[in-house]
Scaffold this motif. Structure first.
Motif, PDB file in Angstrom:
ATOM      1  N   ALA A 258      -2.291  -8.077 -25.399  1.00  0.00           N
ATOM      2  CA  ALA A 258      -3.030  -7.510 -26.530  1.00  0.00           C
ATOM      3  C   ALA A 258      -4.471  -8.031 -26.565  1.00  0.00           C
ATOM      4  O   ALA A 258      -5.403  -7.305 -26.906  1.00  0.00           O
ATOM      5  N   GLU A 259      -4.649  -9.297 -26.155  1.00  0.00           N
ATOM      6  CA  GLU A 259      -5.995  -9.887 -26.206  1.00  0.00           C
ATOM      7  C   GLU A 259      -6.901  -9.347 -25.097  1.00  0.00           C
ATOM      8  O   GLU A 259      -8.094  -9.631 -25.081  1.00  0.00           O
ATOM      9  N   LEU A 260      -6.313  -8.609 -24.168  1.00  0.00           N
ATOM     10  CA  LEU A 260      -7.099  -8.191 -23.005  1.00  0.00           C
ATOM     11  C   LEU A 260      -7.806  -6.854 -23.218  1.00  0.00           C
ATOM     12  O   LEU A 260      -8.562  -6.407 -22.360  1.00  0.00           O
ATOM     13  N   ALA A 261      -7.570  -6.240 -24.374  1.00  0.00           N
ATOM     14  CA  ALA A 261      -8.164  -4.918 -24.626  1.00  0.00           C
ATOM     15  C   ALA A 261      -9.682  -4.975 -24.477  1.00  0.00           C
ATOM     16  O   ALA A 261     -10.299  -4.044 -23.974  1.00  0.00           O
ATOM     17  N   HIS A 262     -10.270  -6.090 -24.895  1.00  0.00           N
ATOM     18  CA  HIS A 262     -11.735  -6.187 -24.843  1.00  0.00           C
ATOM     19  C   HIS A 262     -12.202  -7.096 -23.711  1.00  0.00           C
ATOM     20  O   HIS A 262     -13.286  -7.667 -23.754  1.00  0.00           O
ATOM     21  N   TRP A 263     -11.366  -7.238 -22.693  1.00  0.00           N
ATOM     22  CA  TRP A 263     -11.681  -8.119 -21.568  1.00  0.00           C
ATOM     23  C   TRP A 263     -12.963  -7.670 -20.851  1.00  0.00           C
ATOM     24  O   TRP A 263     -13.207  -6.485 -20.641  1.00  0.00           O
ATOM     25  N   ARG A 264     -13.786  -8.629 -20.524  1.00  0.00           N
ATOM     26  CA  ARG A 264     -14.990  -8.385 -19.719  1.00  0.00           C
ATOM     27  C   ARG A 264     -15.074  -9.500 -18.678  1.00  0.00           C
ATOM     28  O   ARG A 264     -14.700 -10.634 -18.970  1.00  0.00           O
ATOM     29  N   ASN A 375      -7.105 -18.632   3.630  1.00  0.00           N
ATOM     30  CA  ASN A 375      -6.883 -20.063   3.922  1.00  0.00           C
ATOM     31  C   ASN A 375      -7.178 -20.948   2.721  1.00  0.00           C
ATOM     32  O   ASN A 375      -7.932 -21.909   2.813  1.00  0.00           O
ATOM     33  N   ARG A 376      -6.570 -20.610   1.595  1.00  0.00           N
ATOM     34  CA  ARG A 376      -6.878 -21.328   0.364  1.00  0.00           C
ATOM     35  C   ARG A 376      -5.569 -21.695  -0.319  1.00  0.00           C
ATOM     36  O   ARG A 376      -4.674 -20.864  -0.430  1.00  0.00           O
ATOM     37  N   PRO A 377      -5.433 -22.967  -0.793  1.00  0.00           N
ATOM     38  CA  PRO A 377      -4.208 -23.360  -1.491  1.00  0.00           C
ATOM     39  C   PRO A 377      -3.924 -22.449  -2.694  1.00  0.00           C
ATOM     40  O   PRO A 377      -4.845 -22.066  -3.426  1.00  0.00           O
ATOM     41  N   GLY A 378      -2.638 -22.117  -2.865  1.00  0.00           N
ATOM     42  CA  GLY A 378      -2.224 -21.217  -3.952  1.00  0.00           C
ATOM     43  C   GLY A 378      -2.741 -21.626  -5.322  1.00  0.00           C
ATOM     44  O   GLY A 378      -3.128 -20.771  -6.117  1.00  0.00           O
ATOM     45  N   VAL A 379      -2.776 -22.918  -5.593  1.00  0.00           N
ATOM     46  CA  VAL A 379      -3.211 -23.380  -6.926  1.00  0.00           C
ATOM     47  C   VAL A 379      -4.622 -22.929  -7.250  1.00  0.00           C
ATOM     48  O   VAL A 379      -4.994 -22.867  -8.421  1.00  0.00           O
ATOM     49  N   LEU A 380      -5.411 -22.644  -6.205  1.00  0.00           N
ATOM     50  CA  LEU A 380      -6.807 -22.275  -6.452  1.00  0.00           C
ATOM     51  C   LEU A 380      -7.013 -20.756  -6.480  1.00  0.00           C
ATOM     52  O   LEU A 380      -8.139 -20.289  -6.633  1.00  0.00           O
ATOM     53  N   GLN A 381      -5.920 -19.998  -6.338  1.00  0.00           N
ATOM     54  CA  GLN A 381      -6.026 -18.524  -6.387  1.00  0.00           C
ATOM     55  C   GLN A 381      -5.898 -18.131  -7.862  1.00  0.00           C
ATOM     56  O   GLN A 381      -4.874 -17.610  -8.304  1.00  0.00           O
ATOM     57  N   THR A 382      -6.957 -18.385  -8.580  1.00  0.00           N
ATOM     58  CA  THR A 382      -6.926 -18.346 -10.051  1.00  0.00           C
ATOM     59  C   THR A 382      -6.609 -16.958 -10.615  1.00  0.00           C
ATOM     60  O   THR A 382      -7.186 -15.963 -10.183  1.00  0.00           O
ATOM     61  N   LYS A 383      -5.719 -16.952 -11.603  1.00  0.00           N
ATOM     62  CA  LYS A 383      -5.302 -15.699 -12.251  1.00  0.00           C
ATOM     63  C   LYS A 383      -6.015 -15.540 -13.595  1.00  0.00           C
ATOM     64  O   LYS A 383      -6.539 -16.486 -14.146  1.00  0.00           O
ATOM     65  N   TRP A 384      -5.995 -14.318 -14.116  1.00  0.00           N
ATOM     66  CA  TRP A 384      -6.590 -13.974 -15.420  1.00  0.00           C
ATOM     67  C   TRP A 384      -8.055 -14.437 -15.491  1.00  0.00           C
ATOM     68  O   TRP A 384      -8.477 -15.086 -16.453  1.00  0.00           O
ATOM     69  N   VAL A 385      -8.823 -14.096 -14.451  1.00  0.00           N
ATOM     70  CA  VAL A 385     -10.217 -14.574 -14.368  1.00  0.00           C
ATOM     71  C   VAL A 385     -11.075 -13.878 -15.423  1.00  0.00           C
ATOM     72  O   VAL A 385     -10.975 -12.658 -15.619  1.00  0.00           O
ATOM     73  N   SER A 386     -11.922 -14.641 -16.107  1.00  0.00           N
ATOM     74  CA  SER A 386     -12.855 -14.019 -17.054  1.00  0.00           C
ATOM     75  C   SER A 386     -14.315 -14.336 -16.733  1.00  0.00           C
ATOM     76  O   SER A 386     -15.205 -13.603 -17.145  1.00  0.00           O
ATOM     77  N   ARG A 387     -14.551 -15.430 -16.004  1.00  0.00           N
ATOM     78  CA  ARG A 387     -15.950 -15.779 -15.702  1.00  0.00           C
ATOM     79  C   ARG A 387     -16.080 -16.334 -14.289  1.00  0.00           C
ATOM     80  O   ARG A 387     -15.216 -17.078 -13.820  1.00  0.00           O
ATOM     81  N   LEU A 388     -17.174 -15.971 -13.640  1.00  0.00           N
ATOM     82  CA  LEU A 388     -17.550 -16.611 -12.379  1.00  0.00           C
ATOM     83  C   LEU A 388     -18.897 -17.289 -12.640  1.00  0.00           C
ATOM     84  O   LEU A 388     -19.894 -16.601 -12.871  1.00  0.00           O
ATOM     85  N   GLU A 389     -18.891 -18.609 -12.659  1.00  0.00           N
ATOM     86  CA  GLU A 389     -20.124 -19.340 -12.991  1.00  0.00           C
ATOM     87  C   GLU A 389     -20.690 -19.986 -11.734  1.00  0.00           C
ATOM     88  O   GLU A 389     -19.964 -20.681 -11.012  1.00  0.00           O
ATOM     89  N   VAL A 390     -21.966 -19.779 -11.492  1.00  0.00           N
ATOM     90  CA  VAL A 390     -22.584 -20.366 -10.310  1.00  0.00           C
ATOM     91  C   VAL A 390     -22.831 -21.861 -10.555  1.00  0.00           C
ATOM     92  O   VAL A 390     -23.426 -22.243 -11.555  1.00  0.00           O
ATOM     93  N   ILE A 391     -22.314 -22.688  -9.651  1.00  0.00           N
ATOM     94  CA  ILE A 391     -22.588 -24.132  -9.738  1.00  0.00           C
ATOM     95  C   ILE A 391     -23.872 -24.433  -8.958  1.00  0.00           C
ATOM     96  O   ILE A 391     -24.752 -25.123  -9.427  1.00  0.00           O
ATOM     97  N   SER A 392     -23.930 -23.929  -7.727  1.00  0.00           N
ATOM     98  CA  SER A 392     -25.171 -24.055  -6.956  1.00  0.00           C
ATOM     99  C   SER A 392     -25.249 -22.933  -5.941  1.00  0.00           C
ATOM    100  O   SER A 392     -24.221 -22.486  -5.435  1.00  0.00           O
ATOM    101  N   ALA A 393     -26.434 -22.512  -5.708  1.00  0.00           N
ATOM    102  CA  ALA A 393     -26.613 -21.360  -4.813  1.00  0.00           C
ATOM    103  C   ALA A 393     -26.498 -21.796  -3.365  1.00  0.00           C
ATOM    104  O   ALA A 393     -26.632 -22.956  -3.045  1.00  0.00           O
TER     105      ALA A 393
END
Ligand SMILES: Nc1nc2c(c(=O)[nH]1)N[C@H]1C(S)=C(S)[C@@H](COP(=O)(O)O)O[C@H]1N2
Ligand SMILES: [Mo]
Length: 393
Positions: A258-264, A375-393
């Motif tokens: 229900a909370e995902l209706a306005h997901w961006r 080639n990435r550990p499963g724990v880092l295959q993040t689900k329900w993503v809402s933001r991608l924040e740049v740490i460094s270019a």
């Protein structure tokens, strides 16, 4: 009748140095594989500064193999370790218990080795069953203990090197003698090397059967060919929504549809932007075939479709990728926020996936969008993503 416990002689098979050497070699191989694959897993999850930007994204199934081998070798080490302890346990009762300072240190190092190794493999085993009954961080303790085991094992091998060398090869003829390090024990002559060999052989056959059995009934969680035998593994790789297991469900992560209706989706960078799900679907979609390889040992290859993370970052003004913080809608929990190395973000196979197996992602697989990278550990295959924040270019 005398009911007092009398330990068996410390040097008659299967409690002799040759048997201990043979079992020790197998155990050594299992622990070495486990240690090296553990290093890989640690560095992929917590990359040190000098590999940043260069984490290997190929082969795409690499972590599936190394982590599968980590759990398989760790499970195989358990029967080997128990048998190794059984072959040497009469030494616990040798008298006097301490002969010199050197001897005391040696026994102390063995006590450290045995307790650290037991704790390490049993912690790992409970982890494969997703059971974390301890108040401390599994990962940091498992990591620290691995070094305690490695260090005390190297010390143990150095101390026992002459004994191991003397018993490395099977001696064809002549009576077996006890271990030269136990000068106080009267050397017990084996009654006849025929029966001695037979005793040792039946022990080794038993060990072989036990190791094969535990491996065969658990390895199917990562080795597809052994899937049919996968009776005791905590995970059946085929069981779950869309044919893929789920570690943390949407319900457990407190993510409600229900909370995902306005997901961006929000992407930060020189030109930050937000996109609705419909807008994401309208961007060029790419299909990849990549495994989820869980640190807990199960793995499964699946077909994913979605938007390249590289394309999203190019749109944010970072055409050559960037180091990212991936933020999930999940409210709490260790994997709510993960970091992604630039090696992944500039890789065309790394997707913000919207579809799995030809269908929209199910809630438990991370609807509306999740990370899938090679080639990435499963724990880092993040689900329900809402933001991608740049740490460094
Ligand atoms: N937000 C979030 N993503 C997550 C997790 C989590 O707890 N929270 N668990 C991870 C783990 S441990 C694994 S193995 C994979 C499993 O993905 P699946 O459930 O789609 O098979 O998701 C990962 N993504
Ligand atoms: Mo996992």
């Amino acid at each position: 009748m005398n009911l007092r416990f009398r330990p068996p002689a410390a040097d008659v098979p299967p409690h002799d140095a040759r048997t201990a050497t043979v079992i020790g070699r197998l155990l050594g191989v299992a622990l070495l594989v486990c240690f090296l694959t553990g290093l890989v897993s640690h560095y992929l999850q917590e990359p040190p500064g000098w590999v940043l930007g260069d984490l290997p994204t190929r082969p795409v199934w690499g972590y599936r193999v190394t982590q599968g081998a980590h759990v398989i070798s760790g499970i195989a080490a358990i029967p080997l370790l128990l048998v190794k302890l059984w072959t040497v346990f009469p030494r616990l009762f040798v008298w006097p218990p301490v002969r010199s300072v050197g001897h005391a240190l040696e026994r102390l190092s063995i006590a450290v080795l045995v307790s650290a190794t037991l704790l390490e493999v049993f912690m790992g085993l409970l982890n494969t069953a997703q059971w974390y009954p301890w108040p401390f961080s599994f990962r940091s303790v498992h990591w620290a203990l691995a070094w305690v085991v490695a260090g005390s094992l190297v010390l143990h091998l150095a101390v026992k090197a002459p004994l191991i060398a003397a018993h490395w090869r099977r001696r064809r003829a002549g009576p077996e003698t006890g271990s030269p390090d136990d000068a106080t024990d009267a050397t017990v002559r084996a009654p006849g090397s025929g029966t001695v060999d037979a005793d040792r052989r039946s022990l080794l056959i038993g060990v072989g059967v036990a190791v094969t059995a535990v491996t065969a009934v658990t390895a199917g969680q990562s080795v597809t060919a052994l899937k049919g035998l996968d009776l005791l593994a905590p995970r059946d790789p085929d069981h779950g929504p869309q044919g893929l297991p789920v570690n943390r469900t949407a319900r457990a992560a407190l993510v409600r549809r229900a909370e995902l209706a306005h997901w961006r989706l929000t992407v930060t960078g020189p030109h930050p932007f937000t996109l609705s799900l419909a807008e994401l679907r309208a961007l060029p979609q790419h299909a990849v075939t990549l495994p989820i390889a869980c640190v807990e040992g199960w793995s499964k290859t699946a077909h994913w479709e979605g938007v390249r993370v590289r394309d999203l970052l190019a749109r944010a003004g970072l055409p050559d990728g960037a180091r990212l913080r991936v933020v999930s809608l999940q409210r709490r929990g260790a994997y709510r926020v993960t970091e992604m190395d630039r090696a992944y973000t500039r890789d065309g196979l790394t997707l913000l996936a919207l579809r799995l197996g030809g269908e929209e992602l199910s809630m438990d697989h991370g609807f509306p969008a999740r990370i899938i990278a090679p080639n990435r550990p499963g724990v880092l295959q993040t689900k329900w993503v809402s933001r991608l924040e740049v740490i460094s270019a």
